[in-house]
Scaffold this active site. Sequence first.
Site, mmCIF file in Angstrom:
data_model
loop_
_atom_site.group_PDB
_atom_site.id
_atom_site.type_symbol
_atom_site.label_atom_id
_atom_site.label_comp_id
_atom_site.label_asym_id
_atom_site.label_seq_id
_atom_site.Cartn_x
_atom_site.Cartn_y
_atom_site.Cartn_z
ATOM 1 N N HIS A 1 3.913 -10.482 10.841
ATOM 2 C CA HIS A 1 4.730 -10.287 9.870
ATOM 3 C C HIS A 1 6.005 -10.506 10.175
ATOM 4 C CE1 HIS A 1 1.847 -7.918 7.134
ATOM 5 N NE2 HIS A 1 1.600 -7.303 8.147
ATOM 6 N N GLU B 1 -7.349 -5.645 8.995
ATOM 7 C CA GLU B 1 -6.572 -5.286 7.918
ATOM 8 C C GLU B 1 -6.494 -6.213 6.773
ATOM 9 O OE1 GLU B 1 -3.163 -2.567 8.239
ATOM 10 O OE2 GLU B 1 -3.594 -1.768 6.398
ATOM 11 N N HIS C 1 0.888 -1.346 -0.018
ATOM 12 C CA HIS C 1 0.000 -0.155 -0.023
ATOM 13 C C HIS C 1 0.754 1.277 0.044
ATOM 14 C CE1 HIS C 1 0.371 0.492 4.377
ATOM 15 N NE2 HIS C 1 -0.552 -0.548 4.783
ATOM 16 N N HIS D 1 -6.967 -8.685 14.153
ATOM 17 C CA HIS D 1 -6.788 -7.358 13.378
ATOM 18 C C HIS D 1 -7.336 -7.491 11.932
ATOM 19 C CE1 HIS D 1 -5.336 -3.645 11.499
ATOM 20 N NE2 HIS D 1 -3.979 -4.175 11.242
ATOM 21 N N ASP E 1 0.132 -7.031 14.246
ATOM 22 C CA ASP E 1 1.316 -6.188 13.481
ATOM 23 C C ASP E 1 2.287 -5.580 14.485
ATOM 24 O OD1 ASP E 1 0.153 -5.998 10.889
ATOM 25 O OD2 ASP E 1 -1.016 -3.832 11.489
ATOM 26 N N ASP F 1 -4.585 -7.599 4.926
ATOM 27 C CA ASP F 1 -3.258 -8.494 4.524
ATOM 28 C C ASP F 1 -3.395 -9.588 5.754
ATOM 29 O OD1 ASP F 1 -2.902 -6.220 6.483
ATOM 30 O OD2 ASP F 1 -0.879 -6.507 6.606
ATOM 31 N N HIS G 1 -2.833 -2.053 15.241
ATOM 32 C CA HIS G 1 -2.629 -0.914 14.335
ATOM 33 C C HIS G 1 -3.743 -0.115 13.999
ATOM 34 C CE1 HIS G 1 -1.839 -0.294 9.761
ATOM 35 N NE2 HIS G 1 -1.335 0.895 10.560
ATOM 36 N N TYR H 1 9.586 -0.764 9.988
ATOM 37 C CA TYR H 1 8.372 -1.225 9.918
ATOM 38 C C TYR H 1 7.697 -0.119 11.061
ATOM 39 C CZ TYR H 1 4.216 -4.007 10.944
ATOM 40 O OH TYR H 1 2.874 -4.355 10.579
HETATM 41 FE FE1 FEO Z 1 -2.259 -3.382 9.902
HETATM 42 FE FE2 FEO Z 1 -0.169 -5.852 8.620
HETATM 43 O O1 FEO Z 1 -1.746 -4.971 8.877
#
Ligand code: FEO
Length: 404
Positions: free
Chosen positions: A229, A80, A24, A78, A164, A82, A145, A196
């Site tokens: 991640h 989001e 993104h 979460h 995250d 991803d 996040h 990050y």
């Molecule tokens: Fe806030 Fe890895 O998404």
Amino acid sequence: MKAIEIKPNIFWVGAIDWAVRDFHGYITPNGTTYNNYLINDKKLTLIDTVKHEFCNATIGNIKNIVDLSNIVNIVINHIEPDHASSIDLIMKLVPDATIYITERGKKGLDRHYDTSKWNFKIVKTGDTLNTGKYNLLFLETPMLHWPDSMVTYVKEAKLLISQDAFGQHMATAARFDDEFIECASTGELEDAVVDYYANILMPFGQLIKTKIEEIVKLGLEIDMIAPDHGVIWRKDPGKILKMYLDMAGGKADLRVAIIYDTMWHSTENMTIPIMEGIKDEGVDCRIIKLRSTPMSIAIKEFWKARGCLTGTPTINNVMFPSIAEFLYHLAGLRPKNRIVSAFGSFGWGGGGVKEAFELFKRMGLEIVEPGIQCQYKPSPEDETKCYEFGRSFAMKVKEYHKKF
Ligand code: FEO
């Protein structure tokens, strides 16, 4: 990559995205991973999903361990995309599963999918879920996040599944920090953590401190942190916690990042004498030309340095477009604990440097005014003034740095 057991009967079942270079708008030269976890207990429990394109990878990993149709619980830490954009496909396979999620998380899923037939259990901080041998504790982490976010602590495994937080955009065959460090150059992983944090979590430093203090107060024993991640922290989870507390507390290097752009090299030619002045005051300096640098790298370089000088030509009485983009992006990240000034060239009316200061003021940063400007092209006298400006700014950076 096949599933890996990270704790007894708890598996990483995620996917590695070796190819993504634009996340993104955030440049990811090392790719990333979408980590999710399966607790193979009496009540089979999946924690998080993966990015939609990688759904088959996680389904394959799960099927190699268990019969996927036996999943009864899905924890969504979460929403989001991803992490949550495989949920609709997973729910087609296990339509009777119950989704454990925060209230805001559910509202988000409701906006993305037809959730009318899905079973939800809304959870908040302190709520628990027993899966058989394991007890899960949920802790809401709003804005870490997104507003929906939470983390899941697996008590008997001393495992914090942190979505995250504590992650890195790093695609690697290593699933754990100790594996990575053995086969990669020193500092690469830490750099990925800083990158990050700077690009994703910079606005939330105070919240991070508060949440880590809350976890400490709860007396949770943690010997592994598994983010959504990058690598899993098992060698020394205290190290990543300390890195986060340091960054949240304003840690930076005694360095100045000169972040600039240029039209006909006049602003560019100011950077060298400024850098010389900074260096002669014993302060490290990096020069970053925005037009040649991805935005997320410029943001990381800003974050690593205690001081920043922004150099902009004036065009049509305003900042150069790339500098405007950088400063507006930076303003959204709500930086703190940094000292800044601006410089640049102009032809007749000026205005670019003035605008840069206006944005810095809006950000509430420590500002050194009035910066320095030159008309058309820096003369030898201008270059001497730039050198002195660099020295003077470096002295202020050193003084300010003592506060931390
Ligand atoms: Fe806030 Fe890895 O998404």
